[in-house]
Design a protein around this motif. Sequence first.
Motif, PDB file in Angstrom:
ATOM      1  N   GLY A 692       0.805  -1.209   0.000  1.00 51.07           N
ATOM      2  CA  GLY A 692       0.000   0.000   0.000  1.00 51.07           C
ATOM      3  C   GLY A 692       0.835   1.255   0.000  1.00 51.07           C
ATOM      4  O   GLY A 692       2.075   1.218   0.005  1.00 51.07           O
ATOM      5  N   THR A 693       0.139   2.377   0.018  1.00 44.80           N
ATOM      6  CA  THR A 693       0.791   3.677   0.107  1.00 44.80           C
ATOM      7  C   THR A 693      -0.166   4.671   0.743  1.00 44.80           C
ATOM      8  O   THR A 693      -1.386   4.617   0.507  1.00 44.80           O
ATOM      9  CB  THR A 693       1.234   4.195  -1.268  1.00 44.80           C
ATOM     10  N   THR A 694       0.371   5.535   1.564  1.00 41.01           N
ATOM     11  CA  THR A 694      -0.400   6.672   2.032  1.00 41.01           C
ATOM     12  C   THR A 694      -0.239   7.808   1.040  1.00 41.01           C
ATOM     13  O   THR A 694       0.709   7.851   0.247  1.00 41.01           O
ATOM     14  CB  THR A 694       0.061   7.141   3.420  1.00 41.01           C
ATOM     15  N   TYR A 723      -8.711   3.701   2.437  1.00 40.43           N
ATOM     16  CA  TYR A 723      -8.985   4.019   3.832  1.00 40.43           C
ATOM     17  C   TYR A 723      -8.751   5.502   4.082  1.00 40.43           C
ATOM     18  O   TYR A 723      -7.876   6.112   3.453  1.00 40.43           O
ATOM     19  CB  TYR A 723      -8.064   3.237   4.773  1.00 40.43           C
ATOM     20  N   ALA A 726      -4.024   6.378   8.112  1.00 41.15           N
ATOM     21  CA  ALA A 726      -2.836   5.614   7.741  1.00 41.15           C
ATOM     22  C   ALA A 726      -2.693   4.395   8.641  1.00 41.15           C
ATOM     23  O   ALA A 726      -3.247   4.365   9.753  1.00 41.15           O
ATOM     24  CB  ALA A 726      -1.596   6.495   7.860  1.00 41.15           C
ATOM     25  N   PRO A 727      -1.963   3.372   8.195  1.00 41.60           N
ATOM     26  CA  PRO A 727      -1.707   2.220   9.079  1.00 41.60           C
ATOM     27  C   PRO A 727      -1.091   2.693  10.398  1.00 41.60           C
ATOM     28  O   PRO A 727      -0.232   3.570  10.419  1.00 41.60           O
ATOM     29  CB  PRO A 727      -0.721   1.377   8.274  1.00 41.60           C
ATOM     30  N   PRO A 732      -8.408   3.688  11.390  1.00 46.26           N
ATOM     31  CA  PRO A 732      -8.545   4.037   9.972  1.00 46.26           C
ATOM     32  C   PRO A 732      -9.911   3.571   9.457  1.00 46.26           C
ATOM     33  O   PRO A 732     -10.393   2.490   9.835  1.00 46.26           O
ATOM     34  CB  PRO A 732      -7.395   3.285   9.300  1.00 46.26           C
ATOM     35  N   TYR A 761      -4.797   9.595   3.447  1.00 45.44           N
ATOM     36  CA  TYR A 761      -5.518   8.390   3.037  1.00 45.44           C
ATOM     37  C   TYR A 761      -4.504   7.270   2.785  1.00 45.44           C
ATOM     38  O   TYR A 761      -3.309   7.510   2.604  1.00 45.44           O
ATOM     39  CB  TYR A 761      -6.347   8.647   1.778  1.00 45.44           C
ATOM     40  N   TYR A 762      -5.051   6.066   2.778  1.00 47.44           N
ATOM     41  CA  TYR A 762      -4.208   4.885   2.562  1.00 47.44           C
ATOM     42  C   TYR A 762      -4.880   4.004   1.511  1.00 47.44           C
ATOM     43  O   TYR A 762      -6.050   3.624   1.647  1.00 47.44           O
ATOM     44  CB  TYR A 762      -4.030   4.115   3.872  1.00 47.44           C
ATOM     45  N   GLU A 764      -4.588   0.379  -0.429  1.00 49.53           N
ATOM     46  CA  GLU A 764      -3.953  -0.913  -0.182  1.00 49.53           C
ATOM     47  C   GLU A 764      -4.439  -1.953  -1.183  1.00 49.53           C
ATOM     48  O   GLU A 764      -5.606  -1.968  -1.585  1.00 49.53           O
ATOM     49  CB  GLU A 764      -4.274  -1.388   1.235  1.00 49.53           C
ATOM     50  N   TYR A 787       4.136   1.136   1.908  1.00 49.61           N
ATOM     51  CA  TYR A 787       3.969   0.136   2.968  1.00 49.61           C
ATOM     52  C   TYR A 787       3.975  -1.270   2.369  1.00 49.61           C
ATOM     53  O   TYR A 787       3.577  -1.480   1.209  1.00 49.61           O
ATOM     54  CB  TYR A 787       2.634   0.332   3.700  1.00 49.61           C
TER      55      TYR A 787
END
Length: 1003
Positions: A692-694, A723, A726-727, A732, A761-762, A764, A787
């Motif tokens: 994933g990435t924020t 989401y 963030a993780p 979230p 935001y995230y 994934e 991530y």
Amino acid sequence: MSISSRFTTSRRSFLKGAGLVAAATTLTQPARAAAAAATEAATYRLKNGYISISGAYGKITELRCDPSGNGHYEKTAFSSIFLGKTDYFDAAFNDGVTFTASGSTLSLAGIQMPSSVDLKQGQQNAPVQLLQGRTLGQSFTATAYRFTRVGGEFPTWSSSTSSMKLTLYSGTPATGLTEIGSSEVNPMKDNGWAYVDVDPQPAGVYYLEASDGAGTPGWWAFSGTSNVDVKGASYADRQALTGRTMTLDVVGFNVDGVASLELNLSGPKLGLSYDLHWQGDARADIGLSLNTSWVKDGYSIDYADGVLFSRFVGDNGDYIPSQQLKRRSSWTNTVSGTKWVAATGTGPYDLQIAAPQPILTGAMTSDTLALTLNTGDTAKAPVISRSLTFGVQPHSDALPEIFPVFLASDHVRAEQLSTFYWERALSFRFDGHAMAWADWNGRILDWTGTAGRQAQADSLLSTKQDDDGYVWAWPDSQGWPFPDPKVYDARHFSSNAMYILGAWRYYSWTGDSAFLTTMLPRLRKAMDFYLDTLGGSTGIVTITSPDHSGRDGAVPSNYWDITSFGHLDAFLNAYFYGALEAMAQLEEYVHKVPRAKQLRAVRSSVLNRYNELFWNEDAGRYVQSVDVDGVPHDYGSTYVNLEAASFGLPSAAQATRIFDWLDNGNTELQNSVVLIEGGGLAPKIAPGHTMGTTFTANAAFTSAAARFPTYGVRGAEFTMTLYKGAPGDTAPVKIKEQQFSDWSDGSIAHIDVDKQAPGVYYLEVSNVTGTLAWWSSMTVAPGALAYVDGAPDPAARSRFVVAVGDYFDGPADIYSKWVYAPRSTTRRNNYWFFLENVTIPWGQQVQDGGAILYTSGFDVMARARYQGADDAWGRMTAILDRWKDPDHLCGGTPLFRGESTVDSGTKSTSVGTDIPFPESGLAPASFLYAFVGVEAEPDALVITPKLPSTLNEVGVRNLFWHGKKFELRVTSNRINLNGSGVSISRPYKAGKSVRLNSHQLSH
């Protein structure tokens, strides 16, 4: 022309070795005088009042002309004319040429035709250092007829101040050495090649030595047995060594043939003939090179600026304007003829080159247009004999009668239209076309007497067809060249309609009965493919191939080859509607009346279903496609609407709304709130793991997307979830998740969401099966972090992620942006592409807010049909006013108003106006259909004139129908058709057609 501008680096090095380049800097004054005297002694001249030529060493270096015959010659038309493609015609290669002059004839003999030959040993695995006071060497056996350069590859262990001396000797240290030449290499380039340049040396045994080293010079060698045997030995301090070969490059040439050349002057004509005797195997003709002055950059084609020819034409209808060559490096197409080709001058004269089957092509540098002329056939023979004639003529813009000419009471506009037509309709290759534009090319060419008309027939006849009736989209491929037809179903389902329309149109204009006999069974199969296989008998063609679902990212199904048309395709079904009437006419013509009635009944059903399925009442236009999920895709396609209107699909009320949108509507745009282009890394997502990435959105957005490669493997499935937060955050919030399957390499996956507020935001990816990766980078992106399994990824800092805002009204520039054509689409399309488009700005992709010239042809025809002649003429004159700019709407990037073309070689591909768009000729050709109003049917000409109020006459000259050549003129109330023994004058009423059947056109 300078040596440096004419030759590539390798050829320049070859020539330098022969002594030409060195002569410019190292000859003493007496040596210069001697060289000049030698050149003068080798110079030959021939002239009369019309033509003056001179040259030396087997080539012509000056050809000057005076069309009046008074000996007041213009600047040289060609700086060099020689046999073949490479200029070997100097003292180094051809000092043995002899010449004799007698009256108006000049004869040259003993012209050698060399070809370059290299003896190169480039393998290396062992650098040998050249110590101070020591030598290294390599002997070799030269087998070429002559050689002029010898060198090797030399390391310096990163030193930039090392130097050495290279010396070439004949013989070997064991047999005795005679120095030939030497070169100081200072400074040396680490791991670079360095050479000794010498006068041409014959075959034999030689020795290259490196000495006088300073710093840390060395010589690369290969320890072991090298792939290239130089037939010599390596040396250290002139002592032979074993098991090692130094790197070596011996640049030479062989003589492939010997030619003789005869020149004869007779008034304004220069006869040129040559005999080329090949040594060894038979070979084909190598033709002539003719180099003339040129200015690649800018837009001028003026004589005063150094451009001597404005266009190149052939007697069979080929035509290339010089504007099309500007800012480009080579001709894409040739100009060929049956008996002659010609260059129209920008000065006081034109040149015509008469020869059997001449073919002219060329390449451009900054200051030279290098033309290549071949004549006759391409058969190999031990002796090639050719004759041609250069004719000097006073300048004229007139063309032979094979070229169509548009007529109008406004003579200026008529001349503009004719030239515009020649430039766009006749300047692209006629043969080898795809079915995607078969009908369009028919509209452009089938009514002419040019070679393009026959090429249309050849293209249709040679196109392959599957057993089920599907017509191949490409000359040598069932599908389009991309995407890979081995991986995807790359078929274009519009090809069947284009095939039917193209064949109907060709037969209707030519009456070629043999063509129809061959094609009719194929056309029936092509129509049955639509009616039966794709369900067209129900009133609409439905593409059932899974790859052509019409969803975001689906494989394209028609000419618009990166846009995800499919399933229920409005573009395809408009052409299905047109093809039904074309097929019905052919069936009726061969007395299959019940079949014709059946097809017209289906056509009536298509009219109704088309407007039910594709009309967008809210927007007042047709959508592009309805996908397999029932979702309509509408990005404001101007071309779908104009082409549908040209076939008469919309009602008058619908057409009014379409043109109101086009003339007064706004564009609809979206901005990328977040755009992080990960690149350089593509880590795979392992099954059972997440990636994933924020990202941080500084404005509201309505979709989030990412780009996933698959390393060429299809079939990946995955879940993508967005989401808020963030993780590691306490809570979230899942906004939306979506499943994706059968993923395509490099495509964009996106999630549409309700408007989301600014924030973190995230995004994934999880539940991956198959091969899937995520474009990533080690570059830090503000507000983003990569991530893996919910933790920061140590192997990446950012990933490809996009967040796009909601639509908003853009400027009302549907026509004003590009002028010559409307924008292809008026609503930003980020995702409905097979290829990634979200990173390309609006208007920089020809299929997303850019423009293609051909659409203007349908624009003019549709306006004439629904909006009236004045409205259509207003559009045509706006196009012509843009065409009048110095670029004539052609040439390389940038065009005159800064437009970036499809062949720009950059990510900005905004416009398509000439190459590679043969259909561009539709824009000027629409004059014939919209205003003159002529259409061909299998047994008639149908004329429905529509004159603008500013014109009291329109027409066309050199119109061909069933082998007869006509001139057609139309006034506000009368049609006049003359030619081939026919003279018809008929009154007509506005909006009513006049039908002239084959019987009437035969008397």
